[in-house]
Design an enzyme around this catalytic site. Structure first.
Site, PDB file in Angstrom:
ATOM      1  N   HIS A   1      -1.312   0.209  34.711  1.00  0.00           N
ATOM      2  CA  HIS A   1      -2.103  -0.768  33.973  1.00  0.00           C
ATOM      3  C   HIS A   1      -2.608  -0.072  32.713  1.00  0.00           C
ATOM      4  CE1 HIS A   1      -3.061  -2.746  38.101  1.00  0.00           C
ATOM      5  NE2 HIS A   1      -1.986  -3.312  37.557  1.00  0.00           N
TER       6      HIS A   1
ATOM      7  N   GLU B   1       3.204  -4.755  35.156  1.00  0.00           N
ATOM      8  CA  GLU B   1       3.223  -6.221  35.268  1.00  0.00           C
ATOM      9  C   GLU B   1       2.282  -6.831  34.238  1.00  0.00           C
ATOM     10  OE1 GLU B   1       0.152  -6.471  36.535  1.00  0.00           O
ATOM     11  OE2 GLU B   1      -0.058  -5.009  38.135  1.00  0.00           O
TER      12      GLU B   1
END
Length: 328
Positions: free
Chosen positions: A243, A281
């Protein structure tokens, strides 16, 4: 290239003249090379007792100066030199030449990792209904450091310290640009609770990215097998996920992303040699970040739905990353 700093504090200086390279370290002569042909050199003189270090420094210098070269060929080295260097310098059977493969050189954990450790023994455990390897205790302090020759700056990663970093994390998360994608705005108490939950989670490591030791970004490096992403692809036991949050406006832009994303991915692969894939993602509509990742070599496998967002599954394999030439 006039100077190339090393993570241990030394600085390499080089001068090319008349098909030769004179390389010194901290102002003291180190090694002299003769350029034989494209991507091939020969030792002319060694001015240090540590031949292995001289050859490593020269190899690093060459690979940094020639980022598209897949390998460096050393000609005329004897077996003593090959044995001193170990596996990163491979001799050709029946030949006096040896090769430094770029993809092998950058997979060596040292000197880039500040706390290089052997792989943690595999022991399978269950947590939250998921079977996965037991993970090593999370590191503390600086974990990665490399001088980016393209950018001309140090890129380093250190673990987040809640007391030291809470206010900047709070400021970054409440920036409208970051809030749009992370959706983690809140006050100091909320963000302390968030960071404490990450610190208590053995599958996630929170990191602060620094350029020239100035914090600019927050990253989370997680084991994908235990993460919410696991059901959405054929996850392996040692896949890592990332992230990413760039908090300081001055450190945005494609040249900065190319530096820190390469460093973060590099660290993810070096931390455990069993990691075959790094995934991310981002929101499927975050076209700018997806484009940056694709430039580095990540591929967009598919889109899928989390409860809170539609995500793009981005991934890069170990072989593709280390063959890409993004490190220098």
């Amino acid at each position: 290239m006039n100077a190339l700093p090393l993570p241990d504090g030394r600085v390499l200086q080089g001068e090319s003249r008349d098909s030769a390279i004179w390389l010194s370290c901290d102002g003291r002569p180190l090694i002299q090379l003769r350029i034989c042909e494209t991507n091939a050199v020969q030792v002319q003189e060694v001015a240090t007792a540590d031949l292995a270090d001289a050859l490593w420094c020269a190899s690093y210098w060459w690979l940094a100066a020639h980022p598209q070269a897949p390998r460096l060929v050393w000609q005329g080295l004897d077996q003593q030199a090959l044995q001193a260097c170990g596996d990163w310098l491979r001799g050709d059977a029946g030949s006096a030449s040896a090769q430094v493969e770029r993809s092998v050189f950058w997979q060596l954990p040292q000197p880039w990792l500040r706390q290089a450790l052997p792989p943690y023994p595999q022991q399978m455990v269950m947590s939250d209904g998921k079977r996965h390897p037991r993970r090593r205790a999370k590191p503390q302090g600086e974990v990665y450091r490399r001088f980016d020759a393209r950018l001309g700056a140090w890129i380093s990663l250190r673990t987040l310290d809640i007391e030291q970093d809470l206010e900047r994390f709070n400021r970054w998360q409440n920036t409208p640009r970051v809030l749009h994608f992370w959706q983690e705005g809140g006050d100091l108490a909320q963000h302390r609770s968030y960071l404490e939950s990450i610190a208590a989670d053995p599958h996630v490591c929170s990191l602060i990215g620094c350029f020239d030791d100035q914090p600019f970004a927050y990253f989370e490096l997680y084991w994908a097998k235990e993460d919410r992403i696991a059901p959405f692809y054929a996850v392996d036991d040692y896949d890592r996920g990332i992230h990413m949050l760039v908090g300081e406006q001055a450190h945005r832009g494609p040249h900065k992303v190319a530096s820190w994303l390469a460093a973060l991915t590099h660290y993810a692969f070096l931390d455990d040699p069993r990691t075959r894939l790094v995934v991310a993602e981002p929101r499927a509509d975050n076209a700018k970040m997806i484009g940056y990742m694709q430039t580095l070599g990540y591929y967009r496998e598919k889109e899928f739905d989390f409860p809170h967002k539609r995500a793009a599954l981005m991934a890069i394999g170990r072989e593709r990353f280390f063959d890409s030439g993004v490190l220098c």
